[in-house]
Design a protein around this motif. Structure first.
Motif, mmCIF file in Angstrom:
data_model
loop_
_atom_site.group_PDB
_atom_site.id
_atom_site.type_symbol
_atom_site.label_atom_id
_atom_site.label_comp_id
_atom_site.label_asym_id
_atom_site.label_seq_id
_atom_site.Cartn_x
_atom_site.Cartn_y
_atom_site.Cartn_z
ATOM 1 N N ASP A 177 1.670 10.690 -10.253
ATOM 2 C CA ASP A 177 1.180 9.541 -11.011
ATOM 3 C C ASP A 177 2.232 8.434 -11.077
ATOM 4 O OD1 ASP A 177 -0.712 8.276 -13.098
ATOM 5 O OD2 ASP A 177 1.158 8.473 -14.216
ATOM 6 N N ILE A 178 3.477 8.823 -11.312
ATOM 7 C CA ILE A 178 4.560 7.834 -11.400
ATOM 8 C C ILE A 178 4.763 7.160 -10.048
ATOM 9 C CG2 ILE A 178 7.022 7.513 -11.865
ATOM 10 C CD1 ILE A 178 6.780 9.961 -13.789
ATOM 11 N N VAL A 179 4.719 7.942 -8.966
ATOM 12 C CA VAL A 179 4.852 7.367 -7.629
ATOM 13 C C VAL A 179 3.696 6.409 -7.342
ATOM 14 C CG1 VAL A 179 4.781 7.888 -5.153
ATOM 15 C CG2 VAL A 179 6.178 9.291 -6.677
ATOM 16 N N ARG A 180 2.484 6.854 -7.656
ATOM 17 C CA ARG A 180 1.290 6.052 -7.316
ATOM 18 C C ARG A 180 1.303 4.689 -7.984
ATOM 19 N NH1 ARG A 180 -1.607 2.893 -6.217
ATOM 20 N NH2 ARG A 180 -3.845 2.875 -5.784
ATOM 21 N N TRP A 181 1.797 4.606 -9.217
ATOM 22 C CA TRP A 181 1.682 3.359 -9.974
ATOM 23 C C TRP A 181 3.034 2.718 -10.276
ATOM 24 C CZ3 TRP A 181 -3.060 1.988 -9.485
ATOM 25 C CH2 TRP A 181 -4.080 2.944 -9.475
ATOM 26 N N GLU A 222 0.795 -1.230 0.000
ATOM 27 C CA GLU A 222 0.000 0.000 0.000
ATOM 28 C C GLU A 222 0.825 1.276 0.000
ATOM 29 O OE1 GLU A 222 -2.588 -0.347 3.347
ATOM 30 O OE2 GLU A 222 -3.824 -1.928 2.424
ATOM 31 N N HIS A 223 2.159 1.144 0.096
ATOM 32 C CA HIS A 223 2.952 2.364 0.264
ATOM 33 C C HIS A 223 2.888 3.333 -0.911
ATOM 34 C CE1 HIS A 223 6.203 0.394 -2.079
ATOM 35 N NE2 HIS A 223 6.614 1.628 -2.316
ATOM 36 N N PRO A 224 2.695 2.908 -2.180
ATOM 37 C CA PRO A 224 2.605 3.923 -3.233
ATOM 38 C C PRO A 224 1.458 4.918 -3.009
ATOM 39 C CG PRO A 224 3.036 1.773 -4.190
ATOM 40 C CD PRO A 224 2.719 1.545 -2.750
ATOM 41 N N CYS A 225 0.315 4.398 -2.586
ATOM 42 C CA CYS A 225 -0.819 5.273 -2.315
ATOM 43 C C CYS A 225 -0.538 6.174 -1.115
ATOM 44 C CB CYS A 225 -2.067 4.423 -2.064
ATOM 45 S SG CYS A 225 -3.588 5.382 -1.910
ATOM 46 N N LYS A 226 0.058 5.600 -0.064
ATOM 47 C CA LYS A 226 0.395 6.393 1.116
ATOM 48 C C LYS A 226 1.436 7.457 0.765
ATOM 49 C CE LYS A 226 1.905 6.053 5.917
ATOM 50 N NZ LYS A 226 2.402 5.168 7.003
ATOM 51 N N SER A 227 2.378 7.099 -0.091
ATOM 52 C CA SER A 227 3.400 8.071 -0.502
ATOM 53 C C SER A 227 2.767 9.273 -1.180
ATOM 54 C CB SER A 227 4.408 7.399 -1.446
ATOM 55 O OG SER A 227 5.179 6.422 -0.771
ATOM 56 N N VAL A 228 1.811 9.031 -2.055
ATOM 57 C CA VAL A 228 1.138 10.132 -2.751
ATOM 58 C C VAL A 228 0.398 11.018 -1.755
ATOM 59 C CG1 VAL A 228 -0.718 10.697 -4.374
ATOM 60 C CG2 VAL A 228 0.973 8.966 -4.966
ATOM 61 N N GLU A 229 -0.265 10.410 -0.773
ATOM 62 C CA GLU A 229 -0.976 11.199 0.236
ATOM 63 C C GLU A 229 -0.007 12.110 0.993
ATOM 64 O OE1 GLU A 229 -2.919 8.397 2.729
ATOM 65 O OE2 GLU A 229 -4.326 7.712 1.184
ATOM 66 N N LEU A 230 1.141 11.554 1.399
ATOM 67 C CA LEU A 230 2.135 12.355 2.115
ATOM 68 C C LEU A 230 2.678 13.477 1.239
ATOM 69 C CD1 LEU A 230 4.186 9.617 4.011
ATOM 70 C CD2 LEU A 230 2.721 11.350 5.034
ATOM 71 N N LEU A 231 2.953 13.167 -0.020
ATOM 72 C CA LEU A 231 3.509 14.177 -0.920
ATOM 73 C C LEU A 231 2.532 15.315 -1.140
ATOM 74 C CD1 LEU A 231 5.245 11.777 -3.459
ATOM 75 C CD2 LEU A 231 6.393 13.298 -1.824
ATOM 76 N N ARG A 232 1.263 15.005 -1.252
ATOM 77 C CA ARG A 232 0.263 16.076 -1.394
ATOM 78 C C ARG A 232 0.224 16.945 -0.135
ATOM 79 N NH1 ARG A 232 -2.622 15.906 -5.966
ATOM 80 N NH2 ARG A 232 -2.980 13.912 -7.019
ATOM 81 N N LEU A 233 0.302 16.312 1.033
ATOM 82 C CA LEU A 233 0.335 17.080 2.284
ATOM 83 C C LEU A 233 1.567 17.977 2.350
ATOM 84 C CD1 LEU A 233 -0.805 14.362 4.870
ATOM 85 C CD2 LEU A 233 -2.080 16.408 4.184
ATOM 86 N N MET A 234 2.667 17.547 1.748
ATOM 87 C CA MET A 234 3.897 18.338 1.725
ATOM 88 C C MET A 234 3.825 19.473 0.714
ATOM 89 S SD MET A 234 6.591 15.144 1.987
ATOM 90 C CE MET A 234 8.087 16.093 1.741
ATOM 91 N N GLY A 235 2.816 19.431 -0.163
ATOM 92 C CA GLY A 235 2.640 20.496 -1.145
ATOM 93 C C GLY A 235 3.065 20.150 -2.549
ATOM 94 N N VAL A 236 3.410 18.884 -2.810
ATOM 95 C CA VAL A 236 3.794 18.481 -4.169
ATOM 96 C C VAL A 236 2.573 18.571 -5.078
ATOM 97 C CG1 VAL A 236 4.616 16.577 -5.610
ATOM 98 C CG2 VAL A 236 5.651 16.983 -3.364
ATOM 99 N N SER A 237 2.724 19.258 -6.195
ATOM 100 C CA SER A 237 1.593 19.462 -7.113
ATOM 101 C C SER A 237 1.870 18.954 -8.524
ATOM 102 C CB SER A 237 1.230 20.951 -7.168
ATOM 103 O OG SER A 237 2.351 21.722 -7.594
ATOM 104 N N ASP A 238 3.050 18.380 -8.762
ATOM 105 C CA ASP A 238 3.386 17.835 -10.075
ATOM 106 C C ASP A 238 2.601 16.539 -10.277
ATOM 107 O OD1 ASP A 238 4.490 16.604 -12.305
ATOM 108 O OD2 ASP A 238 6.570 16.845 -11.677
ATOM 109 N N GLU A 239 1.534 16.609 -11.067
ATOM 110 C CA GLU A 239 0.654 15.448 -11.227
ATOM 111 C C GLU A 239 1.371 14.285 -11.915
ATOM 112 O OE1 GLU A 239 -2.226 14.899 -9.910
ATOM 113 O OE2 GLU A 239 -2.279 16.880 -8.978
#
Length: 402
Positions: free
Chosen positions: A247-251, A226-243
């Protein structure tokens, strides 16, 4: 003046502050050396949106990373590391200036590990990630062989923190392979950034898995899945906006390519292969590391028609024996690879152990195209009992080229 929000909730009552505390309008709320003495005072700082200067924030972050590094070197368990308090004193930083990182690969590794461990709680994370990326690409362009040498050497030393070494090396493998494949610059940028943070959702556990003697627990297996999904959640909280990066991290683990953005398919394939290649070459308490040649063969064996060209490009840019890995020569000497050669099976090496099994005081450059010094077999880092000197390696390389 640039300000960064103070992590008020993380400050322990009674501990002195190593920085001045400001309100956003420039009013001084607390001087360095003072302490928060009550919950009411903490609430007051919240209400006033307490801040610190950007330079103080960077120095404090660096001090925290030095503390984490010290705990790791002392063998502290990860629970103790997670509970470590922010330090009450600052250390001098020798490689941060503004948002730019001025140190070498191991400095970058230390910074990145701190960011991956802290996630959304990190102080001023995006400029520091950008500085890490910028400096890593600068060092990679300056000397790709030295880059690979240092990172593959670091990969064999899990005390340095596996998660950050894995991330940097995966990013470098992606960058070199993407260049060989002539990928667009914009795609390369998102891919490199994704490689640096793809495992932020399990960074601490990734280091724990690298050091534990038992097989993964069921909870750890779930986290790995499950870590790819969790990683995306953390990155969004950090302010990452590069979709594209998100996307690459998530999948990046997903073989089913119907998910995600279609234009990122090649980048996701590349990161998946690089991630697996580096992981195979990292030792665990439960298994030996695979040689680069073995890892490359596994990439080829597992290749599909869609990934075969990526695996071929990766093997071409790294060689069968990448810098920083070890080989045994036909004359019986053990050598460390210092640079890639014109052929994948003929890298530049220096002998560090003679045929009698004794370490040499002066490293000896060997031409592996010469049958006498040809490579007999790769050697696992665990079988090399001498510490390699980067200074001696650089001297041997220089003497050969002069």
């Amino acid at each position: 003046m640039d300000y960064v929000m103070l992590p008020v909730a993380r400050l322990r009552l009674g501990n002195t502050l190593p920085i001045d505390v400001w309100a956003p309008d420039g009013r001084l709320l607390l001087r360095r050396g003072q302490a928060i003495l009550s919950e009411q005072q903490r609430e007051m700082l919240h209400a006033h949106q307490a801040c610190m200067t950007a330079s103080d924030a960077r120095a404090w972050q660096k001090s925290y990373e030095r503390l984490i590094n010290t705990l790791l070197q002392r063998g502290a368990d990860l629970d103790a590391i997670m509970q470590a308090e922010l330090p009450s004193e600052l250390v001098e930083t020798d490689y941060l200036s503004g948002a730019q990182v001025l140190g070498g690969w191991l400095d970058l590794q230390e910074i990145l590990r701190g960011l991956l461990y802290q996630g959304e709680a990190a102080i001023n994370p995006l400029p520091r990630l950008a500085g890490t990326e910028s400096r890593a690409l600068e060092l990679l362009r300056a000397d790709p062989d030295e880059c690979l040498f240092i990172l593959f050497q670091a990969l064999a030393d899990i005390s340095l923190g596996y998660c950050a070494t894995h991330a940097l090396l995966s990013a470098v493998v992606c960058a070199l392979t993407a260049e060989k494949l002539d990928m667009a610059a914009s795609a390369c940028g998102s891919l490199f950034r994704a490689a640096l943070v793809m495992n932020i959702g399990m960074a601490r556990e990734q280091d724990k898995l690298a050091m534990q003697s038992s097989l993964p627990t069921e909870a750890q297996r779930v986290l790995v899945r499950e870590h790819p999904c969790k990683s995306v959640e953390l990155l969004r909280l950090m302010g990452v906006s590069d979709e594209d990066q998100l996307d690459i991290v998530r999948w990046h683990h997903e073989v089913n390519e119907s998910h995600g953005l279609a234009h990122n398919v090649m980048a996701r394939r590349l990161l998946r292969l690089a991630d697996g290649f580096v992981a195979k070459m990292a030792a665990r308490k439960t298994r030996l590391a695979m040689s680069a040649l073995g890892a490359a063969k596994s990439v080829f064996l597992g290749a599909t028609p869609d990934t075969a060209s990526i695996g071929s490009a990766m093997a071409t840019v790294l060689g069968f024996y990448p810098p920083g890995t070890y080989v045994q020569l036909f004359n019986g000497e053990k050598a460390v690879v210092v640079a890639r050669g014109l052929r994948a099976n003929q890298p530049q090496v220096v002998s560090i152990v003679n045929a009698g099994g004794m370490p040499v005081s002066k490293y000896l450059y060997r031409e592996t195209s010469n049958p006498r010094f040809a490579i007999r077999t790769p050697i696992n880092a665990e079988r090399i009992k001498v510490k390699v000197s980067l200074e001696k390696v650089q001297k041997a390389r220089k003497e050969h080229t002069d």
